[in-house]
Design an enzyme around this catalytic site. Structure first.
Site, short mmCIF file in Angstrom:
data_model
loop_
_atom_site.label_atom_id
_atom_site.label_comp_id
_atom_site.label_asym_id
_atom_site.label_seq_id
_atom_site.Cartn_x
_atom_site.Cartn_y
_atom_site.Cartn_z
N HIS A 194 0.89 -1.21 -0.24
CA HIS A 194 -0.54 0.64 0.31
C HIS A 194 0.85 1.64 -0.29
O HIS A 194 1.90 1.36 0.43
CB HIS A 194 -1.04 -0.06 1.22
CG HIS A 194 -0.35 0.08 2.56
ND1 HIS A 194 -1.18 0.33 3.86
CD2 HIS A 194 0.55 0.02 3.22
CE1 HIS A 194 -0.49 0.21 4.72
NE2 HIS A 194 0.48 0.32 4.10
N CYS B 296 5.76 6.03 4.04
CA CYS B 296 4.71 5.70 4.15
C CYS B 296 3.86 6.15 3.13
O CYS B 296 3.00 5.21 1.84
CB CYS B 296 3.46 5.55 5.65
SG CYS B 296 4.44 4.01 6.47
N HIS C 220 4.85 0.84 -0.49
CA HIS C 220 5.90 -0.81 0.44
C HIS C 220 4.72 -2.39 0.87
O HIS C 220 3.64 -2.33 0.99
CB HIS C 220 6.46 0.57 1.72
CG HIS C 220 5.18 0.81 2.76
ND1 HIS C 220 4.73 1.46 2.35
CD2 HIS C 220 4.95 0.53 3.84
CE1 HIS C 220 3.98 2.39 3.62
NE2 HIS C 220 4.08 0.70 4.06
N HIS D 259 3.62 -5.18 3.49
CA HIS D 259 3.85 -5.32 4.29
C HIS D 259 3.53 -7.64 4.98
O HIS D 259 2.12 -7.57 3.69
CB HIS D 259 2.34 -4.90 5.77
CG HIS D 259 2.26 -3.44 6.05
ND1 HIS D 259 4.04 -3.55 7.02
CD2 HIS D 259 2.64 -2.59 5.33
CE1 HIS D 259 3.28 -2.10 6.87
NE2 HIS D 259 2.79 -1.19 5.76
N ASP E 238 -4.77 -10.77 -0.36
CA ASP E 238 -3.46 -11.92 -0.72
C ASP E 238 -2.74 -10.84 -2.23
O ASP E 238 -3.24 -11.01 -3.21
CB ASP E 238 -3.30 -12.33 -0.87
CG ASP E 238 -1.52 -13.57 -0.38
OD1 ASP E 238 -1.05 -12.82 0.44
OD2 ASP E 238 -1.34 -14.76 -1.09
N HIS E 239 -1.34 -10.73 -2.04
CA HIS E 239 -0.61 -9.54 -3.02
C HIS E 239 -1.01 -9.49 -4.22
O HIS E 239 -0.74 -9.31 -5.35
CB HIS E 239 0.20 -11.52 -3.48
CG HIS E 239 0.87 -12.22 -3.30
ND1 HIS E 239 0.68 -12.91 -2.05
CD2 HIS E 239 2.95 -12.44 -3.35
CE1 HIS E 239 1.72 -13.49 -0.99
NE2 HIS E 239 2.53 -13.17 -1.97
N GLU F 27 -0.18 -5.37 11.95
CA GLU F 27 0.65 -4.70 10.48
C GLU F 27 2.06 -4.90 10.24
O GLU F 27 3.11 -5.46 8.99
CB GLU F 27 0.71 -3.28 10.45
CG GLU F 27 1.04 -2.06 9.05
CD GLU F 27 0.28 -0.80 9.60
OE1 GLU F 27 0.27 -0.19 8.37
OE2 GLU F 27 0.91 -0.53 10.57
NI NI Z 1 2.72 0.57 6.11
#
Ligand code: NI
Length: 135
Positions: A15, A34, A40, A42, A80-81, A124
């Site tokens: 995100h 961010c 980036h 998680h 996911d992904h 997270e």
């Molecule tokens: Ni983040």
């Protein structure tokens, strides 16, 4: 006899925290690194807690097979992904983990019938997590 069941799932997503309603300077001040244009990722840990009476016949609060199947189909396959910023869920809302947590709660609340949904907890990083239990 009411009992709680918590099940843990893992998924990965990327995100970028950025609001179109803020200036670039405000975005940087609000989201810091961010707000990096490239985003980036998680490795999220999702915990779903349901509750209810322990069924006398099965000895269970909720059939884990049913919960796993629902989470797999409606949540993991959805997020996911993925780049969260590209999903319709986040066309208007910034894909913070708070907003992701409430979005996942709403999917479960609307669609999962076999047990009462208590809360959703989303980790997270090792250092932070968010919880939502409805309004
Ligand atoms: Ni983040």
């Amino acid at each position: 006899m009411k009992a709680h069941l918590t099940r843990r799932y893992m998924f990965s997503a990327s995100h970028r925290l950025h609001s179109d309603e803020m200036s670039d300077a405000e975005n940087t001040a609000t989201y810091g690194k961010c707000n990096n244009p490239y985003g980036h990722g998680h490795n999220y840990a999702l915990e779903v807690t349901v509750s209810g009476p322990v069924d006398e016949r099965t000895g269970m609060v909720c059939n884990l097979v049913e919960l796993d199947e629902f989470v797999q189909r409606k949540i993991l396959e959805r997020f996911d992904h993925e780049n969260l910023n590209m999903l319709t869920e986040f066309a208007q809302a910034v894909p913070t983990t708070e907003n992701l947590c409430t979005t996942i709660y709403d999917i479960l609340q609307r669609g999962f019938q076999p047990a009462h949904l208590d809360k959703v907890r989303l980790e997270e990083t090792m250092m932070n997590s968010f919880e939502y239990a409805g309004d």
